[in-house]
Design an enzyme around this catalytic site. Structure first.
Site, PDB file in Angstrom:
ATOM      1  N   GLY A   1      34.636  26.793  43.751  1.00  0.00           N
ATOM      2  CA  GLY A   1      35.887  26.057  43.528  1.00  0.00           C
ATOM      3  C   GLY A   1      35.665  24.556  43.489  1.00  0.00           C
TER       4      GLY A   1
ATOM      5  N   GLY B   1      48.876  36.088  49.893  1.00  0.00           N
ATOM      6  CA  GLY B   1      48.377  35.612  48.606  1.00  0.00           C
ATOM      7  C   GLY B   1      46.891  35.244  48.632  1.00  0.00           C
TER       8      GLY B   1
ATOM      9  N   LYS C   1      28.850  35.086  40.903  1.00  0.00           N
ATOM     10  CA  LYS C   1      28.555  33.680  41.231  1.00  0.00           C
ATOM     11  C   LYS C   1      27.092  33.469  41.604  1.00  0.00           C
ATOM     12  CE  LYS C   1      33.295  32.854  42.803  1.00  0.00           C
ATOM     13  NZ  LYS C   1      34.165  32.929  43.982  1.00  0.00           N
TER      14      LYS C   1
END
Ligand code: NAP
Length: 431
Positions: free
Chosen positions: A131, A184, A202
């Site tokens: 990220g 979430g 990744k």
């Protein structure tokens, strides 16, 4: 000179990216040269929490990748298709591409980079791993002169959140997963995260950059966290470990070009730097010669954090285009030019420590029998502890020294046949 940007996708990361592009004040001056031209979505009726320039939103994504006023296409759709087709079309139309999509790069990286190198355009992917953590450019550039020996990552925030919650509240996997879905932090279908596939995508990308060869995604050995129980987390803690889903790429022998690539839950000694990475945070530890260890830590997901990485790639391309509208030759510090495939060693050849938990009937000499079976297969033991009682069974936990995975598995096959052994609820590797 204005550089036109076309976004494919205006979801979590797309909206975060548009917000930065539309408010350049106080950020890198090159952002002043960027103009958000189009943003492609599935539905024009969906409420959007952002004020876009008039006429920016469209459902015609093919038009974006062909638009002569767009120089950089930013793919933030996710998934394999239509992401792959649109990235290839953008490249064919001479656009540079920025993407946050690890799945499409891990699976179709060869096709995409071959096309990009031929077309003389960049495909940058800082946001695809970790990220907001800068790790792609550091591996390509700042760390590039080191002989990298190992990359260890906690690179899936969902599983790290689940394991952290299990450790902090003594809760079971199913309970914490349901809670994570409500908050979430986990998808309705959590399999890509909890079965390790996302981390495998990744680590394939990181290994390719760290070790300079292409990686076939299917060569990454992968185990998820569904079988981790509150009992194992508690026993691990008593023995001085925390359990983390690690993605590891290493070159076991510096003289050889062969790699170990694996994703699995791992017992990490609690004083190891990566052991204290909790919740949705990510960390990537890179080991190399002569550098030693360096660790990158931060938010591995989220609109703003991921957009920060996406826009850093956009600014990089703008910087390159700044002096010259046509890039004559790709800069090897930013491109991806290796063409050979790295050799990947089978998991059987791994040398590691193991943790195993046994439920044993109350028969004399069980611990001696375990020791004998392990000894016959060259598996030496660091500790054997009877850790508790469950119904009429003793619970025994064994931690080995570094052993060959193949030897350990053979010993375990024999042990599972012993009369005294009722069950082997868990086998985990130890860092
Ligand atoms: P998201 O919220 O689901 O947004 C996806 C966007 O793409 C939406 O705007 C959607 O349109 C559009 N879209 C999807 N399929 C489409 C299609 N076939 N045609 C047209 N539009 C389509 O996804 P996200 O979380 O932003 O993730 C985007 C990428 O970033 C993924 O590759 C993901 O792995 C990566 N990433 C995400 C994070 C994160 O924190 N979310 C972190 C790191 C990397 P509508 O808006 O009309 O539905």
């Amino acid at each position: 000179m204005a550089i036109g940007i076309g976004l494919l996708g205006l979801g979590t990361v797309g909206t975060g990216t548009a917000e930065i592009l539309l408010s350049p004040q106080g950020r890198h001056p090159l952002l002043g040269e960027v103009v958000l031209k189009r943003a492609g979505v599935r539905s024009l009726d969906k409420p959007r929490n952002i004020d876009l320039p008039a006429g920016c939103l469209t459902t015609d994504l093919e038009a974006i990748v062909k638009d002569p006023e767009i120089q950089v296409v930013v793919e933030l759709l996710g998934g394999l298709e239509p992401a792959r087709t649109l990235i290839l079309a953008a490249i064919a139309n001479g656009k540079h591409v920025v993407t946050a999509n690890k799945a499409v790069i891990a699976k179709y990286g060869e096709e995409i980079y071959t096309a990009a190198n031929k077309a003389g355009v960049y495909v940058l992917l800082e946001a695809a791993v970790g990220g907001g953590i800068p790790i792609i450019k550091p591996l390509k550039q700042s760390l590039g002169v080191n002989r990298i020996t190992r990359v260890i990552g906690i690179i899936n925030g969902t599983t790290n959140y689940i394991l952290t919650q299990m450790a902090q509240h003594g809760a079971d996997f199913g309970e914490v997963l349901a809670e994570a879905q409500k908050l979430g932090y986990a998808e309705a279908d959590p399999s890509a995260d909890v079965d390790g596939g996302d981390a495998a995508d990744k680590i394939a990308i990181l290994a390719s950059l760290a070790f300079g060869g292409r990686i076939r995604r299917e060569d990454v050995y992968c185990e998820g966290i569904r079988s981790i129980s509150a009992a194992d987390i508690s026993f691990a803690k008593k023995l001085g470990f925390v359990i983390k889903l690690l993605a590891i790429a290493e070159r076991p022998d510096l003289e050889e070009d062969a790699l170990q690539l694996r994703v699995h839950p791992t017992l990490v000694p609690k004083d190891h730097p990566i052991a204290s990475v909790n919740g949705v945070f990510n960390a990537i530890l890179v080991e190399g010669e002569p550098l030693g260890q360096v660790m990158f830590y931060g938010p591995g997901a989220g609109a703003g954090a991921t957009a920060s990485a996406v826009v850093s790639d956009i600014v990089h391309v703008v910087g390159l285009l700044h002096s010259d509208q046509v890039i004559q030759k790709l800069n090897p510090l930013l491109g991806c030019t290796h063409e050979h495939y790295s050799k990947i060693l089978p998991i059987d050849t791994l040398k590691t420590r193991f943790y195993a938990r046994f439920l044993s009937r109350d028969l004399p000499g069980v611990i001696g029998d375990l020791g004998t079976c392990f000894g016959q297969h060259q598996v030496s033991l660091e500790s054997v502890v009877q850790i508790g009682l469950q119904d009429d069974c003793a619970e025994i936990v064994v931690v080995t020294h570094d052993v060959h995975e193949a030897n350990f598995r053979e010993a375990m096959r024999e042990i599972e046949g012993l009369e005294a052994i009722k069950e082997v609820p868990s086998i985990l590797r130890v860092l």
